[in-house]
Design a protein around this motif. Structure first.
Motif, short mmCIF file in Angstrom:
data_model
loop_
_atom_site.label_atom_id
_atom_site.label_comp_id
_atom_site.label_asym_id
_atom_site.label_seq_id
_atom_site.Cartn_x
_atom_site.Cartn_y
_atom_site.Cartn_z
N VAL A 231 0.87 -1.18 0.00
CA VAL A 231 0.00 0.00 0.00
C VAL A 231 0.91 1.23 0.00
O VAL A 231 2.13 1.10 0.04
CB VAL A 231 -0.95 0.01 1.22
CG1 VAL A 231 -2.01 -1.07 1.09
CG2 VAL A 231 -0.16 -0.15 2.50
N LEU A 232 0.31 2.43 -0.02
CA LEU A 232 1.11 3.64 -0.15
C LEU A 232 2.18 3.76 0.93
O LEU A 232 3.33 4.10 0.64
CB LEU A 232 0.20 4.88 -0.11
CG LEU A 232 -0.69 5.09 -1.35
CD1 LEU A 232 -1.61 6.28 -1.13
CD2 LEU A 232 0.15 5.30 -2.60
N SER A 233 1.79 3.46 2.20
CA SER A 233 2.76 3.69 3.28
C SER A 233 3.93 2.71 3.18
O SER A 233 5.08 3.11 3.39
CB SER A 233 2.07 3.56 4.64
OG SER A 233 1.34 2.37 4.70
N CYS B 111 2.15 9.91 9.78
CA CYS B 111 3.37 9.62 10.54
C CYS B 111 4.47 9.05 9.66
O CYS B 111 5.65 9.32 9.88
CB CYS B 111 3.08 8.62 11.65
SG CYS B 111 2.32 9.36 13.05
N ILE B 112 4.06 8.24 8.69
CA ILE B 112 5.06 7.61 7.84
C ILE B 112 5.83 8.67 7.06
O ILE B 112 7.03 8.55 6.83
CB ILE B 112 4.38 6.57 6.91
CG1 ILE B 112 5.41 5.71 6.18
CG2 ILE B 112 3.47 7.21 5.88
CD1 ILE B 112 5.64 4.41 6.83
N VAL B 113 5.13 9.76 6.71
CA VAL B 113 5.78 10.87 6.00
C VAL B 113 6.68 11.65 6.96
O VAL B 113 7.80 12.03 6.61
CB VAL B 113 4.73 11.79 5.34
CG1 VAL B 113 5.42 12.96 4.66
CG2 VAL B 113 3.88 11.02 4.36
N LEU B 114 6.20 11.86 8.19
CA LEU B 114 7.04 12.52 9.19
C LEU B 114 8.33 11.74 9.41
O LEU B 114 9.43 12.32 9.47
CB LEU B 114 6.30 12.65 10.53
CG LEU B 114 5.24 13.74 10.65
CD1 LEU B 114 4.64 13.73 12.05
CD2 LEU B 114 5.84 15.11 10.36
N GLY B 115 8.20 10.42 9.50
CA GLY B 115 9.38 9.58 9.69
C GLY B 115 10.33 9.71 8.52
O GLY B 115 11.55 9.85 8.69
#
Lengths: 279, 261
Positions: A231-233, B111-115
């Motif tokens: 998925v995207l993440s 959060c994944i982007v912050l990380g």
């Protein structure tokens, strides 16, 4: 108070540390990755997004993210609504029921995903049951696919749906349904014409939480999914950590930000608009 | 009004709760099984997996780091957030909404982007090492909780009390610590609880920030379960859930669970 404000300076000193912290450590990096995605060889270009959108792999991943998030949101709504209604109207132990919904929310998502690895694995109780019943001739892998991811998502975000529905249902005066009843409306009609329309805004708030939660969740797809169910993440993580492709990772990150912000701002506005209890 | 019964709804609710809580109970039960593989229902009763958890230095180290980061980040978030929330409620100045939005904005960024941006800029570009980067990232996670809860407690606070203290001769700082702060302490406490729990359970941000011998507890557990499937993790999970239960009881006794969530 006005005089103090004019003297000025104090408020600035109070907000400045936080403003600087967030600007330096979040805003500047965010804008930097935003700019990096719009440039190729030092000049402005949309190539990075063009490449991304044309890639079949990205289309699949994006489609899967949206599809699983939508499915999980619908399931959370369908399961959460009767629960919240029951707790709000019939339950004698409302506090306990709320605590039992909060407990999984406070429990690490790693542990919650791990529990499904135990339950859905080849030796898990679901397989034992299905083999014993005769549905399967031998244990099947129920893990590492879209099914297990959806189960994980629903269990992860259902408490949020229940709590946001409870919040709004508790604010509906019981007199309303009682009045409808005494005027001759059957209970189901009273529910359909009074409780349901008044609860829709809570449903929308909960749905936004679940949808954006699923779109950005990382632990569940990482533990309950596989390499062919990205998925995207997990894609951001893979591009950043395994491939060290900063630009593509940034582009996917931007897509995530835009989609989640768009969805939450549109639907939260909608939820405020349709809430008849507000103001 | 007398509460009536609704059997069908009650049954649905029961089943949904089994779905929510059941898996966690199964983990707890499996942690006492004697087999080396994690199965439920297990056989026998043993506490050896618990003994093993407390001997695994990598988990203990990670747990300690997680706790330290959670508390330190929350403390920094308080230092940044409380004064700002106070200024927003107390003073008039231009761009108030923008400032409030800024303090709440970390919660809008996945959060994944912050990380990812922590790794990309704070670690790789600015050459900060992993632990300060974790602290910065987790502070970002905690600031919105502090801002949201403290502004709403201050909204219920009557600043005339502070004015009164001032006109009776109390210096500004004295009035803040002795009049304002005691009145919003339960708000601050519930912000802290949420921020600490959220930080402790965070995966998406911390997963980018690891170094040899340095990783947060959830990341360490994730790494372990990808390769091992034994009851050690079930034992560890049970310990963590018991702590969670303890924290919830404490909240219920002091602040009331409703005020926190």
């Amino acid at each position: 108070m006005k005089k103090r404000a004019l003297r000025g300076g104090v408020w600035l000193a109070l907000i400045l540390p936080g403003v600087l912290f967030i600007t330096v450590f979040m805003l500047i990096p965010l804008f930097s990755i935003l700019f990096s995605t719009f440039s190729a060889d030092g000049s402005f270009s949309l190539d990075n997004y063009g490449k991304l959108i044309q890639s079949v792999y990205f289309q699949q991943v994006f489609g899967r993210s949206v599809r699983l998030s939508l499915l999980s949101t619908v399931l959370c709504a369908v399961l959460g609504f009767p629960c919240a209604y029951y707790i709000s109207r019939y339950s004698k132990r409302k506090g306990l029921m709320m605590a039992l919904a909060v407990f999984p929310m406070f429990t690490s998502p790693v542990i919650r995903s791990f529990s499904w690895m135990v339950i859905l694995g080849r030796k898990g109780i679901v397989n034992q049951f299905l083999v014993n019943v005769g549905l399967f001739s031998r244990p099947q892998s129920l893990l590492y696919n879209e099914f297990s991811m959806t189960v994980g998502f629903v269990q992860l975000f259902l408490p949020q749906m229940i709590l946001s529905l409870l919040g709004i249902m508790d604010s509906i005066p019981e007199d309303l349904t009682e009045a409808a009843g005494s005027l001759g409306a059957p209970r189901f009609v009273a529910f359909l014409r009074i409780v349901f329309p008044l609860s829709v805004s809570g449903l929308v708030t909960g749905a936004v939480l679940v949808f954006t939660g699923c779109m950005t969740a990382y632990t569940t797809p990482q533990l309950l999914g596989a390499t062919d169910t990205q998925v995207l993440s997990t894609m951001v993580y893979q591009y950043a950590m395994s491939l060290r492709d900063w630009v593509q990772a940034s582009a996917v990150a931007m897509v995530m930000i835009v989609v989640t912000m768009l969805i939450s701002s549109v639907f939260n506005r909608l939820s405020k608009k349709i809430n008849p209890m507000a103001t | 009004m007398k509460k009536q019964h609704h059997i069908a709804l009650g049954l649905i609710t029961f089943l949904v709760y089994v779905f929510l809580i059941g898996p966690l109970l199964i983990i707890m039960a499996a942690s006492f099984g004697e087999q080396n593989a994690l199965v439920f229902p297990g056989q026998g009763f043993t506490l050896k997996w618990y003994a093993q958890v407390f001997q695994m230095s990598s988990f203990l180290r990670a747990a300690l780091l997680s706790i330290e980061i959670a508390f330190a980040a929350t403390a920094i978030a308080l230092l940044l957030g409380v004064p700002a929330a106070y200024a927003l409620n107390r003073y008039r100045f231009p761009g108030k909404n923008a400032v409030k939005t800024l303090f709440l904005s970390p919660v809008l960024i996945p959060c994944i982007v912050l990380g990812f941006i922590m790794l990309r800029y704070v670690v790789n570009q600015w050459n900060l090492s992993v632990i300060p980067s974790l602290l910065i990232g987790h502070t970002l996670l905690s600031v919105p909780y502090v801002m949201r809860v403290v502004t709403s407690s201050l909204a219920n606070f009557d600043f005339a009390m502070e004015e009164a203290a001032g006109s009776l001769g109390a210096p500004k700082g004295y009035a803040f610590f002795h009049i304002v702060l005691p009145n919003i302490k339960s708000g601050i406490a519930s912000a802290c609880v949420m921020a600490v729990i959220n930080s402790f359970n965070n995966v998406s941000l911390s997963t980018f920030l690891t170094a040899p011998g340095v990783s947060m507890l959830p990341i360490e557990i994730m790494g372990y379960v990808e390769y091992h499937f034994d009851p050690t993790i079930a034992a560890l999970a049970t310990v963590m859930m018991l702590v969670t239960l303890g924290v919830m009881l404490l909240i219920e006794k002091t602040l009331g669970l409703q005020t926190v969530v």
